[in-house]
Design an enzyme around this catalytic site. Structure first.
Site, short mmCIF file in Angstrom:
data_model
loop_
_atom_site.label_atom_id
_atom_site.label_comp_id
_atom_site.label_asym_id
_atom_site.label_seq_id
_atom_site.Cartn_x
_atom_site.Cartn_y
_atom_site.Cartn_z
N SER A 281 0.85 -1.20 0.00
CA SER A 281 0.00 0.00 0.00
C SER A 281 0.88 1.25 0.00
CB SER A 281 -0.89 0.01 1.24
OG SER A 281 -0.06 0.21 2.38
N LYS A 282 0.23 2.38 -0.01
CA LYS A 282 0.95 3.66 -0.02
C LYS A 282 1.90 3.76 1.18
CE LYS A 282 -1.78 6.76 -2.70
NZ LYS A 282 -3.14 7.19 -2.56
#
Ligand code: GLU
Length: 464
Positions: free
Chosen positions: A243-244
């Site tokens: 994820s980010k």
């Protein structure tokens, strides 16, 4: 058979590393088979699609040199075609209007959940022989549902996952057009894959549940069923979903973070695919070697260190002028006002064996183009009376030399011998004064590149 693959991103956010790997495998498979690779933007979700996201996709593909065949296809330009085929399904009895309101669907769902059964549309508007349908309400705009076969099963031999079998009774009567008439995702994909003669659907395994639905639709449309390859997820190094938070935002972030496109491609190709022990290969070799037999069916794990190692390999082997083009803008961003091309090229040559990232690379050679701040720590560590005197003596002699790299480096050794000191006793203070750090490649070569005037200026500036 003419192989046709496609990359079909939805332009709803950043193009992340998993998406790019899907594109890469689709591209490589098409190229290997001298087929076609289509780029199709799935922008039918008007609320979530943005022109910025389309730009990111275009730029990302361009940066990575994943060239597609023909023009980019936008699904929003194909609404007429989707409508035409929705009508065809209605006409042939494979689709029907459903007037169930949202409130009714909610009620149904609640009931099913309470009964402990999987929520599913109950087919109340599905026409069957001898079945009496409810009266059409006048305040509900209907959706159009696909009449999924009520029995039998769908199976396909997935090129990555192997044999997959799904019973039709597990599938809903899929909505293919919303109440405003717009077609839904699965329907558009099917129409496009069929119209574009896609032979191999290569995509993330988050789509595996859509595949039996899409196969049923293809069958109803009398279209050939492509082969499917569902790629496993990429996990972060901590085993979590990437994820980010793991710094893996948009693919362009890798460019901004100092990675070379060829390194990103090489790294991603090895993420879930292998060719013996080969870690480094060109795009041409990837095309030659790529196959689904060696695509792993389990999740791959992102490994930052390995990406850096591969990046350093490509930096080491990149022509100096190409590196210069990449490093120049970075130096300008760092505030450099004038860039001497010879100095830049020579500095790159001297440093390229030790760099694993273009941004760090630019930072490491920044001192060639602007003055340095000598930290108190380095000053205390390396500058005392003895070292200052050594430096003065050294510079006095060096300026008399024939100005070549070899002469300067040779003289350094002679100087050390003559003064009966160890090499670092002169090299470290020189590094500190000239480069502002004690970690550099050959200081003799740095002196050569900078030229005597600049070196003298730096030294007098600090020793005075
Ligand atoms: N548009 C879908 C996505 O971005 C991909 C659909 C497909 O490859 O079939 O996830």
């Amino acid at each position: 058979m003419n192989i046709v693959t496609r990359f079909a991103p939805s332009p709803t956010g950043s193009l992340h590393i998993g998406g790019i790997r899907t594109a890469l495998f689709s591209w490589a498979y098409a190229k290997k088979n001298k087929g076609k690779f289509i780029l199709r933007i799935e922008d039918t979700d008007l609320e979530r699609s943005t022109p910025e996201a389309v730009e990111i996709i275009k730029n990302g593909m361009k940066w990575l040199k994943l060239d597609h065949d023909g023009d980019i296809i936008f699904q929003t330009q194909r609404f007429d075609r989707y409508k035409e085929l929705i009508q065809a399904l209605l006409d042939q009895g494979d689709a029907y209007y459903c007037y169930t309101s949202k409130a009714e669907l909610d009620q149904l769902r609640e009931l099913q959940v309470n009964q402990g059964v999987k929520p599913k549309y109950d087919g109340r508007w599905r026409p069957e022989e001898n079945k009496k349908l409810p009266g059409i309400p006048n305040n509900v705009q209907p959706v159009i549902r696909f009449k999924t076969p009520s029995n039998g099963e769908i199976h396909w031999k997935d090129l990555v996952k192997g044999e997959v079998v799904i019973k039709n009774e597990e599938l809903d009567d899929l909505i293919i057009a919303r109440s405003d008439g717009t077609p839904t995702y699965n329907f558009c994909v099917v129409v496009d894959d069929s119209d574009m003669k896609v032979t191999h659907v290569i995509r993330g395994d988050d789509h595996i549940n859509n595949t039996p639905r899409q196969i049923n639709l293809l069958k109803a449309l009398n279209a050939p069923i492509p082969q499917y390859a569902h790629l496993s997820m990429i996990l972060a190094s901590d085993g979590q979903k990437l994820s980010k938070r793991h710094g893996a935002a948009s693919v362009m972030q890798y460019r901004d973070d100092g990675y070379l496109p060829e390194a990103v491609i090489n790294y991603l190709a090895r993420l879930g695919w292998s060719h013996g022990d080969n870690e480094i290969f060109s795009q041409e070799q990837l095309i030659e070697w790529f196959d689904f037999d060696h695509v792993s069916s389990s999740a791959a794990q992102f490994d930052q260190e390995k990406l850096e190692w591969i990046n350093s390999y490509y930096i080491k082997n990149k022509p100096v002028d190409e590196l210069a083009d990449l490093i120049k803008p970075r130096l300008l961003d760092m505030g450099v006002e004038r860039l001497d091309t010879d100095i830049l090229n020579n500095a790159i040559k001297l440093y390229q064996d030790r760099e694993k990232n273009l941004n760090v690379f630019a930072g490491d050679i920044l001192f060639f183009f602007q003055g340095i701040d000598l930290s108190a720590e380095l000053k205390n560590k390396y500058l005392d009376e003895k070292s200052k005197n050594l430096i003065k003596a050294f510079v006095g002699e060096v300026e008399k030399l024939n100005w070549t790299n070899d002469e300067i480096n040779k003289y350094m050794k002679e100087f050390v011998k003559e003064k009966e000191i160890k090499f670092p006793e002169i090299a470290m203070p020189l590094r500190a004064i000239i480069a502002g750090t004690d970690n550099t490649p050959s200081i003799g070569s740095i002196i050569f590149i900078l030229g005597i005037d600049d070196v003298k200026k730096r030294i007098s500036c600090i020793l005075k």
